[in-house]
Design an enzyme around this catalytic site. Structure first.
Site, PDB file in Angstrom:
ATOM      1  N   GLU A   1      44.831  -1.469  62.143  1.00  0.00           N
ATOM      2  CA  GLU A   1      45.981  -2.153  62.804  1.00  0.00           C
ATOM      3  C   GLU A   1      47.274  -1.051  62.499  1.00  0.00           C
ATOM      4  OE1 GLU A   1      47.381  -5.795  61.831  1.00  0.00           O
ATOM      5  OE2 GLU A   1      48.203  -6.309  63.804  1.00  0.00           O
TER       6      GLU A   1
ATOM      7  N   LYS B   1      47.250  -7.509  71.388  1.00  0.00           N
ATOM      8  CA  LYS B   1      46.901  -8.700  70.374  1.00  0.00           C
ATOM      9  C   LYS B   1      47.605 -10.092  70.973  1.00  0.00           C
ATOM     10  CE  LYS B   1      48.394  -9.659  65.712  1.00  0.00           C
ATOM     11  NZ  LYS B   1      49.142  -8.770  64.448  1.00  0.00           N
TER      12      LYS B   1
ATOM     13  N   CYS C   1      44.078  -8.539  63.938  1.00  0.00           N
ATOM     14  CA  CYS C   1      44.632  -9.096  62.795  1.00  0.00           C
ATOM     15  C   CYS C   1      44.593 -10.532  62.920  1.00  0.00           C
ATOM     16  CB  CYS C   1      45.967  -8.465  62.300  1.00  0.00           C
ATOM     17  SG  CYS C   1      46.260  -8.906  60.716  1.00  0.00           S
TER      18      CYS C   1
END
Lengths: 357, 357
Positions: free
Chosen positions: B115, B189, B230
């Site tokens: 990331e 994300k 994440c």
């Protein structure tokens, strides 16, 4: 026609945009229940805050999640009785009685027993050791003992599980007794243990048992408790449903084995606790390597961050550990996942609660 | 009006009983797609087999789960490049280039980056390091490099993530490049990292970033891959949706920190892999204790039984590990949870797939 509630909420979701009038949005009970959300959507220009509020987190559960209730006791001791189980039912009952009394003497207000604690764990044994719980009394000496002790000791007992006979069917059943000795809930294992790992472990519970047909969550002196039995823990949906119903604690009596135990027993407990930000307690029989089914043991209490608060190896023992529900809200503030779910992308439907609303 | 599909499936569920004629049941596409199930329900007397079939496991996902596709490559090496990240973007790009070349030289057919590998991880840095991925070329030197290498080396790259600029918005974005160098998918994300554990870690990604609005799953030479970044890994629903869409592998570039890393990083990976019976690969930046945000490291490959197949500590390194999709079906036969789900009790709805059907 309750099922239609889903489609109407979805339609509302599809049509939701920032040109709506207040009246139009307020027709949807899912959205109207969060006025902060509503006003942000209407009055904000595009911004990170608006982006965050457009996710409609409450729609990620249908019906929407229920806030945590306030339990009579917030802070208390739990006892996990990892019992040795023999082929002598009377002895098993007497043995469990002693363990419960000892745990209560050490201050436990909630006591959890293992899966199938009054009988060997085998398809041959289930019909022989099964009891008619609904008939009670002499027809169910195991639960009669639990009822007697819970009342006498003023404790809540999540009574592991025993084979239950009901008509011509057998179930793997957990009984929950309140401090008044009354049966508060009965959970029949809803996911039967049918697995086949050749050379390791093969077991087909459905050869003798019938699956239960309902999740079981119960309000007790020591919180709102969701019940699962052993293999039920493999299904994240059940734990998620219980969390959405406001559970503080999930109790899983379980007898994982020497293959799936080291692979998954602790992992699954920690995952259910972490994902749902609640306590998870498990209780296994002690290991008997001479038995037909060798249990992994390792009864455990896990906190809402997935932390192992108390655990043990495989010998007979009773774990006494502290539960403090006040940290649930704190953890949910630290990691506010319930408000961050993407109700615009996924929705978990609790069919029973939806249909009963 | 696709949303109506849910309510019709629920209505079918509510009305399902063993008095139905074949014609009536066959009107429901959810049930008719499993003829074995159908015949058991109609022709069996009450028995464990009938009890097992009445659970309607396929209804536990809406739309019903898609079987695993057959990927071009079933058995291959994956490279997880746990890169050191500096404040010099050109240097970060050159460094990633070298790591990718090295991993490919060691036989990796799929390479996963961390990331935010081209920029420090901070709200201050995101606007400065952001690239216009859609414009490409000089406007996105980071993804231009990934495209060039994937084509040159004939590999698939799941390009970690970089800050993306699109109009006046910023996203945390993962680009997937195929062996022809083309951008196959772009995941923004979808669950932003807004957490507050006082004295430990507080970060509000939504101060600068906008959340993406779609799950991302992509067919590549090396299988069907679901992407999360994440914090996306904290939401079991996303992994469950990907599994229902036929994913072999979930890739999560992620920079957990020194608080949530030891608590949850490996746990969440193993839980997603075990519950969904697929591979999970993660890739973190290497730890820089002088940086403003200190990453946990510990990039990992997890197999479908939740087993850690390869992992590392926090230093810069590249993990090369084997993936073998042929064991997915084997594990699903060992523990047939997809056929044991209680579609009569819960249903996970993939809203995007439902609406696009």
């Amino acid at each position: 026609m309750k099922a239609f509630a889903i489609s109407s909420s979805l339609l509302a979701l599809k049509s939701l945009n920032f040109n709506h009038t207040r009246n139009r949005i307020s027709n949807n009970p899912f959205l109207f229940s969060n006025k902060t959300l509503f006003f942000r959507q209407i009055h904000s220009s595009p911004s990170p805050i608006m982006a965050a509020s457009s996710i409609n987190s409450e729609l990620a559960r249908s019906p929407p999640a229920i806030p945590l209730p306030t339990p009579p006791l917030t802070n208390f001791k739990i006892g996990l009785c990892q019992l040795s189980v023999t082929s002598d039912k009377d002895k098993n009952i007497a043995h469990a009685r002693t363990a419960i009394q000892d745990a209560a003497a050490k201050g436990a207000k909630l006591i959890l027993l293992p899966e199938i604690w009054n009988s060997p764990y085998s398809n041959d044994s289930f019909p022989v050791y099964a009891e008619d719980i609904d008939a009670g009394g002499d027809a169910s000496p195991s639960t009669a003992m639990l009822s007697e002790l819970s009342s006498l000791l003023k404790i809540t007992i999540v009574g592991g599980s025993i084979p239950e006979r009901s008509g011509d069917r057998l179930y793997n059943t957990c009984c929950v007794f309140g401090t008044d000795g009354k049966l508060k809930a009965k959970h029949r294992k809803i996911h039967l243990f049918d697995i086949d790992i050749p050379g390791k472990i093969t077991f087909i519970e459905s050869l003798t048992l019938t699956a239960g047909d309902t999740p079981t969550i119960v309000d007790t002196e020591v919180g709102r408790i969701g019940i699962g039995i052993c293999y039920d823990i493999r299904f994240p949906e059940l734990a998620m449903i219980y969390a959405a119903r406001g559970a503080h604690l999930l109790c899983y009596p379980g007898a994982f084995n020497m293959t799936t135990g080291p692979l998954h027993w602790e992992l699954l407990q920690r995952a259910r606790a972490t994902d749902n930000q609640l306590y998870v307690a498990t209780c296994s029989p002690a290991r008997d390597t001479t038995g037909g089914y060798v249990a992994w043991g390792h009864s455990t209490l896990v906190g809402p961050f997935g932390e192992v608060l108390a655990t043990t190896e495989h010998e007979e023992t009773t774990i006494i550990a502290e539960i403090d529900y006040s940290i649930l809200e704190q953890r949910r503030t630290n990691l506010p996942v319930t408000k961050q779910r993407r109700g615009d992308l996924y929705q978990l439907v609790d069919l029973q609660r939806l249909n009963s609303n």
